[in-house]
Design an enzyme around this catalytic site. Structure first.
Site, PDB file in Angstrom:
ATOM      1  N   THR A 187     -25.734  16.522  10.511  1.00 37.76           N
ATOM      2  CA  THR A 187     -26.486  16.488   9.272  1.00 37.76           C
ATOM      3  C   THR A 187     -26.404  15.050   8.810  1.00 37.76           C
ATOM      4  OG1 THR A 187     -26.267  18.709   8.380  1.00 37.76           O
ATOM      5  CG2 THR A 187     -26.179  16.932   6.803  1.00 37.76           C
ATOM      6  N   LYS A 196     -23.362   9.277   8.086  1.00 36.83           N
ATOM      7  CA  LYS A 196     -23.106  10.043   9.297  1.00 36.83           C
ATOM      8  C   LYS A 196     -24.379  10.806   9.655  1.00 36.83           C
ATOM      9  CE  LYS A 196     -22.067  13.836   9.811  1.00 36.83           C
ATOM     10  NZ  LYS A 196     -22.698  15.154  10.159  1.00 36.83           N
ATOM     11  N   SER A 218     -21.520  28.312  22.321  1.00 37.75           N
ATOM     12  CA  SER A 218     -21.101  29.298  23.323  1.00 37.75           C
ATOM     13  C   SER A 218     -19.931  28.784  24.141  1.00 37.75           C
ATOM     14  CB  SER A 218     -22.274  29.657  24.229  1.00 37.75           C
ATOM     15  OG  SER A 218     -23.203  28.606  24.296  1.00 37.75           O
TER      16      SER A 218
END
Lengths: 409, 409
Positions: free
Chosen positions: B194, B183, B409
Site C-alpha cells: 500500500t 512505502k 498460500s
C-alpha cells in the site's frame, strides 16, 4: 511461435453442420514465413444479409472501417479473413489493400465490393501485401470447399486450439442452424492476436433485426470477457444469414421464433466468447465473476470488470489463493457506488466475507477445493440494489509474461 | 517473505536532516511473527499543522476514515503507523482499534485524540490487535529517537528498499526544509503493500494553504504513478508542518516564498512517487509515459495511464521490444479523443511512428539501445490540442507474478 494447447481447451473441435448458402475455402497467402493456410474465403449465396459489431478502439484498422461502412448496406456475398498481418496503423496503403481485396473478390463473384467483408489479424504497422492477398483469393477460389475446422484454423494466430460452436432454434416451424467460428487468445495481443468471430445461419432474417439480435447477444458475451484488459484495433464479429432455411423472414421480436432465434444467437455468442477466455494467454483457470446487488446492471458490469481485470485478483487465482482482500480492493477501485459495510463475497458456494468483514470461522476446505479446480466462481453482492452482471476472465500467470515479453524481439 | 532489492533502487538511502519539532520512534508491536520494528510513532510539537490526501477507494480502511475526519481540524501532535496489518474491511473491531490507538497516544502526549493520525498497511480483513498496538505505542515512547531511515524501514512491508527524500525552499528569507518518507511496492498489493507517504517540514504554513499545496503536488506525482493499476484501500499521504523555521506563516500564493514552497513540495512528492515506481513489484525498467497534443490535460492523463497500465505495453518493455503497435492499441482503448492518422510515437528520442503509420526506415539502433537501459521514455503526440501529461510506471515481469501468485498460500 507455437504454445502448448491450453489446459482449458475442450477435448475436441465440435462437429459442425454445413449451412446452406455458405461455402468456405482456405489458401496459403503466406503473409508470414509459415507453411499453413492463412487466408479464408467464405462465399455466400445471393440474398445473404449481415450484421456486425466492431472494436471500441479509437485507432481501428482499415478493415474495421470498411466493415462498418459495408454493414450499413446489410447485404453480403463474401468474407475474406487474413491471418498474420492486422494491417492496422498503415495509413493509405492499408486502406488500399482492403479496397483491392474487396475488388478482387467482387470481380471473381460478380458482386459489388461493398458485399465483401474483410478482417485481418496479426502484426500492427505493416501494410498488408496486396499481391499476396490477391493471389491468395485466387488460390482459395480454385481450392475445394473446406471444413469449419479448417476455416477456424486458418483464421487463428496465437490461438492454441481451434474454436467453433453450433446452436439451433425453431423459427416459424422450421429448424434453423447457427454455426460460429472464432479466434482470439489475448483480448488482444496486437502483434498476433485479436478477437475475430464469424457466425453463419441459414435463417431468413431482416438485417436490422439481425443487427439488433447480435448487439444484444454481444452485450452479454463478447463484451463480458477480458483476458488482459487490452482492446484490439481489429476486433470484429460478423453474423451472416443466408435465409435458406425457408422460414418466414424474422423482422421483429413479435415474430414466431424470434425469441428462440435470439436465445440461440446469444447462446452461440456466449459459447464462442468462453472459448476465447479458455485460450487466454497463459491461462490455467477459467474465472466467472458474478456481481449482484448493484445500483444498476451497468454499474454491476463495471465492478465485475474491475475485479476481472485486476492483476492482483488474477494472480491470486493463479496461486489458488482465496484472497478476498484483493476482491475488496477491486470493488473499491471501480469508481462505482459501493458500501464497504454491505459487501459480501463468495468463492464457489462458500461465503467468505459478509457485511463488511470476514465470515468468522468459515470452512476453508470447500474454498481450497474450489480454487484447485479449473473453473472458478467469484461472487460479489454489493447490497445496494437489483443490478447484476457476469463477466468471464482467466488467471494471470508466468505463461502470459512469457508469451508477451519475448514476442517481437 | 523477502524479495531481492530492486535493480532500480538508488545506491543508498539519502542523508536526511532533522526537522525541528519532529521526533520519531520505532518499536516492535509484532503484528506478524517477525523480528523487526513495525510500529512508528512520530511526536509533533504543539502548533504543528497537517494536510493530507487519501485513497479514492470506495472501500477505505478505518484509518483513512479517521484521518479524513481529523484533517478537517488541521492540527496534529502525533502520527502512528502500523506495518503488517492494514486493518481494512474489519468492521467495528477495526474502527475500535483506530480509536484505541488515538486515545492511547493522546493520553501519553496530553493532546486530543483528533490530533493523532493513524495509518496501517498489511493484510486485509484481520482486525488490528489493540493490545499489541497499545503496547507498541508505550514501547516506542520510551525508546530513543530513531533516524529517518529507521522510520522508513519500520513503515515498509514488501518494499525491497527504504525510501526517503529531502528538499528545501527559501520562504520569507529563511530556509525551510521538507523531508519525506514513503512505502509502497505495488500500487497496492492488499496483503502487504500500500502506498503510505509522510512529509515533515519546519515551515510555518496555514493548514488550508498546506492542503492546497499538497493537493496540487499530489496531482502531478502520486496521482501519476501506477505499478499494476490496482488501488489500495489504505493509500495515505500526510504532510506535517511544525512552523519552527521561524518564517512568517504562509497563507496564500501571493506570500513571499509561497511559490518556492509549493515547488519544493511538488519536487519532494515527485521524488517519493518515483521511488515507489522504482520498487514496483518485479520491476526491471522505470518507464516515463509522456502524452502531448491531447484535447486537455485531463484527457492526456487518461491516455497516459491507459498506456502505463497496459499489460501488453509493460510486457513489451520487459522484453526490450520497441513494440509501438501496442502503444497504438493502448491509445485506442483509452476512450479519449484520438485520431489514428494524427498519432506520433517515440521511444527515447527516436520517432518510430508519425501521421498514423510507421516512420519508414527509422534507425532501430538507438531505439534498441534505449530499451536496453533501465529508464525508458515513451512519447505520444495525439496531434489534437495542447493537453499534456506525464505518468510513470514499471514493466510487468515474471517477478510480479512470482510475488503475487504465491502470496498467502
Amino acid at each position: 511461435m507455437t504454445h502448448a494447447r491450453s489446459p482449458l481447451a475442450p477435448a475436441a473441435f465440435p462437429t459442425l453442420p454445413a449451412i446452406a448458402g455458405v461455402t468456405a475455402h482456405v489458401a496459403r497467402a503466406r503473409y508470414k514465413s509459415w507453411d499453413r493456410c492463412d487466408l479464408t474465403f467464405v462465399a455466400l449465396d445471393p440474398g445473404t444479409v449481415v450484421a456486425g459489431v466492431t472494436t471500441q478502439s479509437r485507432c481501428p484498422s482499415p478493415e474495421v472501417e470498411w466493415c462498418r461502412k459495408a454493414l450499413t448496406l446489410g447485404s453480403a456475398r463474401a468474407l475474406v479473413v487474413n491471418a498474420g498481418n492486422a494491417n492496422a496503423f498503415t495509413g493509405n496503403r492499408g486502406r488500399a489493400a482492403v479496397e483491392a481485396i474487396a475488388a478482387r473478390a467482387a470481380g471473381r463473384l460478380g458482386c459489388l465490393p461493398s458485399d465483401v467483408f474483410v478482417a485481418s489479424t496479426g502484426v500492427i504497422g505493416v501494410p498488408l501485401p496486396i499481391d499476396k492477398a490477391e493471389a491468395g483469393i485466387d488460390a482459395a477460389l480454385v481450392a475445394p470447399p473446406c471444413t469449419w475446422e479448417d476455416a477456424a484454423a486458418a483464421i487463428s494466430t496465437t490461438d492454441t486450439f481451434t474454436k467453433g460452436a453450433v446452436t439451433t432454434a425453431i423459427v416459424d416451424g422450421r429448424s434453423v442452424t447457427l454455426v460460429g467460428i472464432i479466434k482470439g487468445s489475448g483480448m488482444i495481443a496486437p502483434d498476433m492476436a485479436t478477437m475475430l468471430g464469424f457466425i453463419f445461419t441459414d435463417a431468413a432474417i431482416e438485417p436490422g433485426f439481425l443487427q439488433a439480435a447480435l448487439a444484444e447477444a454481444n452485450r452479454a458475451s463478447f463484451s463480458c470477457i477480458t483476458v488482459d484488459s487490452d482492446t484490439s484495433t481489429s476486433d470484429t464479429v460478423l453474423a451472416f444469414a443466408t435465409g435458406q432455411a425457408g422460414n418466414a423472414p424474422l423482422t421483429a421480436s413479435e415474430d414466431d421464433g424470434a425469441d428462440a432465434f435470439r436465445a440461440a444467437l446469444s447462446d452461440l455468442c456466449l459459447q464462442l466468447a468462453h472459448l476465447v477466455v479458455r485460450d487466454g494467454e497463459g491461462a490455467t483457470k477459467f474465472i466467472e465473476v458474478a456481481v449482484t446487488g448493484a445500483e444498476s446492471d451497468r454499474s454491476a458490469h463495471r465492478v465485475a470488470l474491475s475485479i476481472a481485470n485486476s492483476p492482483l485478483v488474477k494472480t491470486a487465482i493463479a496461486g489458488e489463493d482465496a484472497n478476498w482482500g484483493r476482491v475488496v480492493m477491486a470493488v473499491g477501485k471501480a469508481g462505482e457506488p459501493a458500501e464497504r459495510d454491505l459487501l459480501s463475497i463468495r468463492f464457489g458456494d462458500t461465503q467468505v466475507a459478509t457485511g463488511g468483514l470476514a465470515v468468522e470461522g468459515y470452512d476453508e476446505a470447500p474454498v481450497t477445493a474450489h480454487l484447485k479446480g479449473s473453473d472458478i466462481e467469484i461472487g460479489v453482492d454489493l447490497g445496494l440494489g437489483e443490478g447484476r452482471a457476469t463477466v468471464w476472465t482467466c488467471d494471470l500467470t508466468h505463461g502470459y509474461i512469457s508469451i508477451n515479453a519475448d514476442y517481437r524481439s
